[in-house]
Design a protein around this motif. Structure first.
Motif: not given
Length: 486
Positions: A274-303
């Protein structure tokens, strides 16, 4: 195949093993080329060049790294699959503790001998698989001893030790203490007939409200329920020939950077699953800083559209989620929920819970495969067209036979090819399942209606070119587009 240098450098800095073998990096300052998972210090971007194969890197004048050994890279390198085998074995042991089998059974499922598995696993992790598995079981047992008051015997059985004597022996050998030593600070006894709560940590930040909103919009009535602060669902897990059915509730505790998982007593024997499935469902192994570094400036229509702490929602039950995806082809999310609810009500198993929103478990793969009548005759009266009913049956048969593996640790490229061969599984369905059932961070369903609306005015070719700049986190970029529309 063209490589985007910025995307490759982002993957290199993250050292994400999911990109191992997808490209190689040549380092001008040293004259060597490495895999993206090399543990050496990350070189400066201006010194890096990227190649689709080891041969291309060598043709450019680079020599192989002696530390990460490019010859062992999986995927496009195609030289040696030993590292991939070892990692796959580790992921499988981590997810279920081999509670339904042995090391030899796992080797058979990988198409190799037990001796070969032990050799490649030891070469990769420095210990044989049985020692690695013992460590995982010890850590799981330590959590149950620390956070619960389950009897020692049940802790031993839940974590795969088989006996208290074996558990005691390993605790004394590895930790220099007895399992009961972790119970000295437990002030109150837990009633085994009452629900139990355990904790799962994550790396902050976490966009909890956004994640909860996404799950709420796709929740199957009767199977899943989301309120202002919690995600709840029914559970059906088969373990050693027995089916354990119950419910779970997941809440967020931001002050401690943990998720609080409460589960019914009927699930105590499958706590780790159960715990393994919950961890996968909520993406708890994610490295948010790495993703934010790439997508932090992502814009659509200037926003700007990227939200820090964004998580990629996985799934708790891959077949359940895949069925809802098939039902959702060319109809709205709300309509797909309604059809999934009807299937759960007619083919699932009723379940008594303390929550009004939870009343049934979704039908399993085995249940769908055991249907005696043609599936279109059963699902047709529920509003499911024949083609989609047959797609659901084909998927169930492929999963039952092991032809398709929808689980963490499966090879996304291989499974996507196999899914594409199923009737009714087009590019959108395959890409969506790669995102949520396989946890692939670089999927991009460019034919999705929401993606097209968010990128209105762009052709398919232009959308793919734009998304290349979001690689290797295009799944998270897709979520950002959907959230932007909302």
């Amino acid at each position: 195949m063209l490589l985007d240098a910025t995307a490759c450098y982002t993957a290199l800095r993250a050292r994400d093993s999911r990109f191992d073998g997808c490209f190689f990096v040549g380092v001008a300052s040293t004259g060597i080329y490495c895999r993206p998972v090399c543990r050496a210090r990350t070189p400066k971007a201006e010194n890096c060049s990227f190649y689709v194969s080891a041969a291309a890197a060598e043709a450019a004048g680079f020599r192989p790294c002696l530390r990460c050994r490019p010859e062992l890279a999986p995927g496009l390198a195609r030289v040696d699959a030993e590292r991939r085998l070892a990692r796959l074995a580790a992921l499988r042991m981590e997810s279920d503790g081999l509670s339904d089998g042995t090391i030899s059974d796992m080797a058979d499922s990988l198409g190799i001998t037990g001796r070969h598995l032990r050799r490649v696993f030891t070469g990769e992790y420095g210990v044989p698989p049985v020692a690695w598995l013992q460590t995982q079981r010890l850590l799981a047992a330590k959590q149950l001893l620390t956070e619960t008051t389950l009897p020692i015997m049940q802790v031993a059985m839940n974590t795969g030790f088989g006996s208290v004597r074996r558990l005691n022996s390993l605790f004394r050998t590895r930790y220099g203490c007895n399992p009961t030593d972790f119970r000295k600070n437990v002030e109150a006894r837990h009633d085994p007939a009452e629900p139990m709560t355990l904790l799962l940590g994550y790396r902050p930040p976490l966009a909890w409200e956004t994640l909860l909103k996404f799950l709420n919009e796709r929740a199957i009535p009767g199977v899943e329920y989301v309120d202002a602060s919690r995600y709840l669902r029914t559970v059906s897990i088969t373990h050693k020939g027995a089916t354990h059915r119950g419910w779970i509730s997941v809440s967020h505790r931001p002050a401690r950077n943990v998720m609080e998982v409460t589960l019914s007593p009927s699930l105590y024997k499958v706590i780790n699953r159960v715990l393994a499935r919950v961890r996968f469902l909520f993406d708890l192994n994610c490295m948010p800083d790495d993703i934010a570094e790439k997508l932090g400036t992502m814009q659509i229509g200037g926003e700007r559209v990227f939200e820090p702490g964004l998580r990629l929602p996985g799934c708790f039950d891959p077949f359940e989620m895949a069925t809802r995806v098939v039902l959702g082809q060319q109809i709205t999310v709300r309509a797909a929920r309604t059809l999934a609810m009807r299937i759960a009500t007619h083919l699932g198993e009723p379940l008594e819970t303390p929550f009004r929103g939870l009343s049934v478990t979704f039908p399993t793969v085995e249940r769908i495969c055991s249907l005696e009548r043609p599936i279109e005759d059963l699902l047709g009266p529920l509003g499911v067209v024949g083609a989609r009913a047959r797609s659901i049956r084909a998927l169930a048969e492929a999963m039952r036979q092991g032809i398709i593996r929808l689980e963490p640790g499966a090879d996304p490229e291989r499974e996507m090819v196999r899914m594409a061969a199923l009737p009714g599984f087009g590019p959108w369905t395959v890409q969506y399942l790669a995102m949520r059932a396989l946890g692939w961070p670089d999927a991009f369903p460019h034919t999705d209606y929401g993606v097209k609306r968010a990128l209105m005015g762009l052709s398919s070719k232009e959308m793919l070119a734009l998304a290349q700049g979001w690689s290797p986190w295009r799944s998270y970029a897709t979520l950002s587009l959907w959230n932007h529309l909302a």
